[in-house]
Every structure is written in structure tokens, then in C-alpha cells.
Design a protein around this motif. Structure first.
Motif, PDB file in Angstrom:
ATOM      1  N   MET A 198     -23.656  37.345  29.927  1.00 45.08           N
ATOM      2  CA  MET A 198     -24.661  37.545  30.963  1.00 45.08           C
ATOM      3  C   MET A 198     -23.919  37.974  32.223  1.00 45.08           C
ATOM      4  N   TRP A 199     -24.419  39.014  32.882  1.00 42.16           N
ATOM      5  CA  TRP A 199     -23.796  39.582  34.079  1.00 42.16           C
ATOM      6  C   TRP A 199     -24.755  39.500  35.263  1.00 42.16           C
ATOM      7  N   GLN A 200     -24.207  39.524  36.454  1.00 42.11           N
ATOM      8  CA  GLN A 200     -25.006  39.777  37.649  1.00 42.11           C
ATOM      9  C   GLN A 200     -25.455  41.229  37.578  1.00 42.11           C
ATOM     10  N   ARG A 201     -26.681  41.520  37.902  1.00 44.18           N
ATOM     11  CA  ARG A 201     -27.119  42.919  37.970  1.00 44.18           C
ATOM     12  C   ARG A 201     -26.521  43.610  39.177  1.00 44.18           C
ATOM     13  N   CYS A 202     -26.443  42.916  40.283  1.00 42.99           N
ATOM     14  CA  CYS A 202     -25.947  43.491  41.536  1.00 42.99           C
ATOM     15  C   CYS A 202     -24.519  43.038  41.788  1.00 42.99           C
ATOM     16  N   THR A 203     -23.759  43.884  42.452  1.00 42.09           N
ATOM     17  CA  THR A 203     -22.431  43.492  42.900  1.00 42.09           C
ATOM     18  C   THR A 203     -22.561  42.238  43.756  1.00 42.09           C
ATOM     19  N   THR A 233     -30.097  38.814  36.622  1.00 37.97           N
ATOM     20  CA  THR A 233     -29.067  38.844  35.588  1.00 37.97           C
ATOM     21  C   THR A 233     -29.444  39.841  34.506  1.00 37.97           C
ATOM     22  N   VAL A 234     -28.454  40.211  33.737  1.00 35.73           N
ATOM     23  CA  VAL A 234     -28.668  41.084  32.590  1.00 35.73           C
ATOM     24  C   VAL A 234     -27.809  40.548  31.455  1.00 35.73           C
ATOM     25  N   CYS A 235     -28.345  40.567  30.252  1.00 37.64           N
ATOM     26  CA  CYS A 235     -27.658  39.996  29.103  1.00 37.64           C
ATOM     27  C   CYS A 235     -27.238  41.116  28.153  1.00 37.64           C
ATOM     28  N   ASP A 236     -25.972  41.119  27.786  1.00 33.63           N
ATOM     29  CA  ASP A 236     -25.406  42.117  26.881  1.00 33.63           C
ATOM     30  C   ASP A 236     -25.472  41.562  25.457  1.00 33.63           C
ATOM     31  N   THR A 237     -26.348  42.128  24.622  1.00 32.47           N
ATOM     32  CA  THR A 237     -26.550  41.620  23.268  1.00 32.47           C
ATOM     33  C   THR A 237     -25.365  41.910  22.351  1.00 32.47           C
ATOM     34  N   LYS A 238     -24.497  42.800  22.732  1.00 27.25           N
ATOM     35  CA  LYS A 238     -23.307  43.112  21.920  1.00 27.25           C
ATOM     36  C   LYS A 238     -22.202  42.070  22.132  1.00 27.25           C
ATOM     37  N   CYS A 264     -19.309  58.331  32.222  1.00 33.21           N
ATOM     38  CA  CYS A 264     -19.651  58.571  33.622  1.00 33.21           C
ATOM     39  C   CYS A 264     -18.478  58.255  34.545  1.00 33.21           C
ATOM     40  N   GLU A 265     -18.563  58.791  35.755  1.00 36.14           N
ATOM     41  CA  GLU A 265     -17.596  58.440  36.786  1.00 36.14           C
ATOM     42  C   GLU A 265     -18.280  58.450  38.142  1.00 36.14           C
ATOM     43  N   ASP A 266     -17.659  57.774  39.081  1.00 30.73           N
ATOM     44  CA  ASP A 266     -18.169  57.638  40.466  1.00 30.73           C
ATOM     45  C   ASP A 266     -19.597  57.131  40.552  1.00 30.73           C
ATOM     46  N   PRO A 267     -19.921  55.977  40.024  1.00 30.60           N
ATOM     47  CA  PRO A 267     -19.098  55.003  39.338  1.00 30.60           C
ATOM     48  C   PRO A 267     -19.231  55.091  37.823  1.00 30.60           C
ATOM     49  N   ALA A 268     -18.248  54.523  37.138  1.00 26.21           N
ATOM     50  CA  ALA A 268     -18.202  54.517  35.675  1.00 26.21           C
ATOM     51  C   ALA A 268     -18.899  53.259  35.156  1.00 26.21           C
ATOM     52  N   ILE A 269     -20.215  53.216  35.381  1.00 22.85           N
ATOM     53  CA  ILE A 269     -21.028  52.065  34.967  1.00 22.85           C
ATOM     54  C   ILE A 269     -22.454  52.558  34.773  1.00 22.85           C
ATOM     55  N   ASN A 270     -23.206  51.905  33.906  1.00 24.83           N
ATOM     56  CA  ASN A 270     -24.596  52.282  33.658  1.00 24.83           C
ATOM     57  C   ASN A 270     -25.425  51.856  34.871  1.00 24.83           C
ATOM     58  N   GLU A 271     -25.839  52.824  35.670  1.00 22.47           N
ATOM     59  CA  GLU A 271     -26.544  52.523  36.919  1.00 22.47           C
ATOM     60  C   GLU A 271     -28.010  52.141  36.725  1.00 22.47           C
ATOM     61  N   THR A 272     -28.529  52.252  35.519  1.00 20.58           N
ATOM     62  CA  THR A 272     -29.869  51.754  35.246  1.00 20.58           C
ATOM     63  C   THR A 272     -29.828  50.249  35.041  1.00 20.58           C
ATOM     64  N   ILE A 273     -28.780  49.781  34.403  1.00 18.58           N
ATOM     65  CA  ILE A 273     -28.620  48.355  34.103  1.00 18.58           C
ATOM     66  C   ILE A 273     -27.994  47.606  35.272  1.00 18.58           C
ATOM     67  N   PHE A 274     -26.911  48.150  35.824  1.00 23.07           N
ATOM     68  CA  PHE A 274     -26.153  47.495  36.890  1.00 23.07           C
ATOM     69  C   PHE A 274     -26.427  48.197  38.214  1.00 23.07           C
ATOM     70  N   LEU A 275     -26.736  47.406  39.238  1.00 19.30           N
ATOM     71  CA  LEU A 275     -27.157  47.945  40.526  1.00 19.30           C
ATOM     72  C   LEU A 275     -26.150  47.593  41.618  1.00 19.30           C
ATOM     73  N   GLY A 276     -26.219  48.316  42.730  1.00 23.20           N
ATOM     74  CA  GLY A 276     -25.354  48.020  43.863  1.00 23.20           C
ATOM     75  C   GLY A 276     -23.894  48.247  43.530  1.00 23.20           C
ATOM     76  N   ASN A 277     -23.617  49.338  42.862  1.00 27.69           N
ATOM     77  CA  ASN A 277     -22.271  49.613  42.350  1.00 27.69           C
ATOM     78  C   ASN A 277     -21.395  50.330  43.353  1.00 27.69           C
ATOM     79  N   HIS A 278     -20.098  50.171  43.150  1.00 25.79           N
ATOM     80  CA  HIS A 278     -19.098  50.863  43.956  1.00 25.79           C
ATOM     81  C   HIS A 278     -18.060  51.484  43.040  1.00 25.79           C
TER      82      HIS A 278
END
Length: 177
Positions: free
Chosen positions: A52-57, A43-48, A112-126
Motif C-alpha cells: 500500500m502506497w501514499q497516493r500523494c508525495t 492510499t493505493v494498493c498494488d495487487t502485484k 515514462c520520464e519527467d516523472p517516471a511514475i504512473n501519474e493516474t495512480i500516483f499524484l503530486g509527483n516530482h
């Protein structure tokens, strides 16, 4: 000649598919790394936002040793996504949910695009569609999806179609150290 072109295409195609981000100096990050606390339980926690999110899809299993996603992601119908959230016990928590359209928008990396997500924080992205819990009020057989190729949510999908999923839950997120 055809074989040479196929070989060249296979060598360079991963480069063409790599995430593209604007120069950090010219466009500020919408999801900077220091905003998140990465947990060893997948999991990863967004302090803003205190989400709490899943790190992986969804479908992947987080591997803390390699900091990667194992197994295979799953595409689910909307109803299957709601059921998966209800049944998830990731990190020992039982209150996971499918994010609504505004919640999912908080993890879109606008630079960012393809994908539009922080790939250091979130993994297994599409780059494809990710479910939200938000039903289209004009057609209740459809729900809003976020398309992470460019971070737009300008479409809805039939609730019987398949899309990716990233679960979330509200919690208190301690500030990153």
C-alpha cells in the motif's frame, strides 16, 4: 523582442515540462492502472506486490472530492523521513515505512520520464530524488535515492540532504475490480 520571447517561453514551458511516455503499443507499461486499487483515504494498493502506497508525495494531503493533492509536499532529511514514516497514521494505519530501494523500484513507470511514475495512480509527483531506507554500504552517511526524472537509482544522497518521500506498508491487496 525580449518581452515577446519571455511571454512565449512562459506559454510553452509547461508543455516542455510535461511527462513524456512511449507509445503504449511499442513499450508495455510497467505499472498498468489495472494493477492498482485506489482507496478514498489517500492510499493505493498494488495487487502485484501487496504494498500500500501514499497516493500523494509526503506532505501533501489527498483530497478525495477533487482527487488531487492539497497543501505542499515536503523535502526531508533521511532521518526526518524515517521519523515521518514512524509517526504517520495515514488511512488509520500505524505501520508506514520508508521503502527500500527494491520496493520503490516497483512503482517506477519504465515507459515514462519527467516523472517516471504512473501519474493516474500516483499524484503530486516530482522528477527529483525520493528517499529509500537503503543505506549505502560503502558510505553509511549516504542512502540510496530514486530519481524519478528517468527512474534511475544510480545515486546516493547524503542522509542530511533533503529529498522527497512516498511512504509504503505491506498489506493484503484485494484484486482490482
Amino acid at each position: 523582442m525580449k518581452i515577446k520571447l519571455m511571454v512565449l517561453a512562459s506559454i510553452f514551458s509547461p508543455l516542455a515540462l510535461a511527462q513524456q511516455c512511449a507509445d503504449v503499443g511499442s513499450v508495455p507499461l510497467s505499472t498498468p492502472e489495472e494493477r492498482f486499487v485506489i482507496n478514498s483515504d489517500g492510499t493505493v494498493c498494488d495487487t502485484k506486490t501487496d504494498i500500500m502506497w501514499q497516493r500523494c508525495t509526503f506532505g501533501f494531503v489527498y483530497n478525495a472530492e477533487t482527487e488531487s493533492c492539497d497543501n505542499k509536499e515536503q523535502q526531508l532529511s533521511w532521518q526526518q523521513a524515517l521519523t515521518a514514516a514512524n509517526n504517520s497514521r495515514l488511512g488509520g494505519h500505524d505501520d508506514w515505512q520508508v521503502p527500500n530501494v527494491k520496493e520503490l523500484a516497483t512503482i517506477v513507470e519504465r515507459s515514462c520520464e519527467d516523472p517516471a511514475i504512473n501519474e493516474t495512480i500516483f499524484l503530486g509527483n516530482h522528477s527529483g530524488n525520493y528517499w529509500t531506507s537503503t543505506t549505502n554500504v560503502k558510505d553509511i552517511s549516504r542512502a540510496w535515492t530514486y530519481q524519478f526524472a528517468d527512474g534511475l537509482n544510480d545515486s546516493t544522497s547524503s542522509k542530511t540532504s533533503d529529498a522527497f518521500l512516498r511512504l509504503m506498508r505491506y498489506t493484503f491487496c484485494p484484486a482490482a475490480e
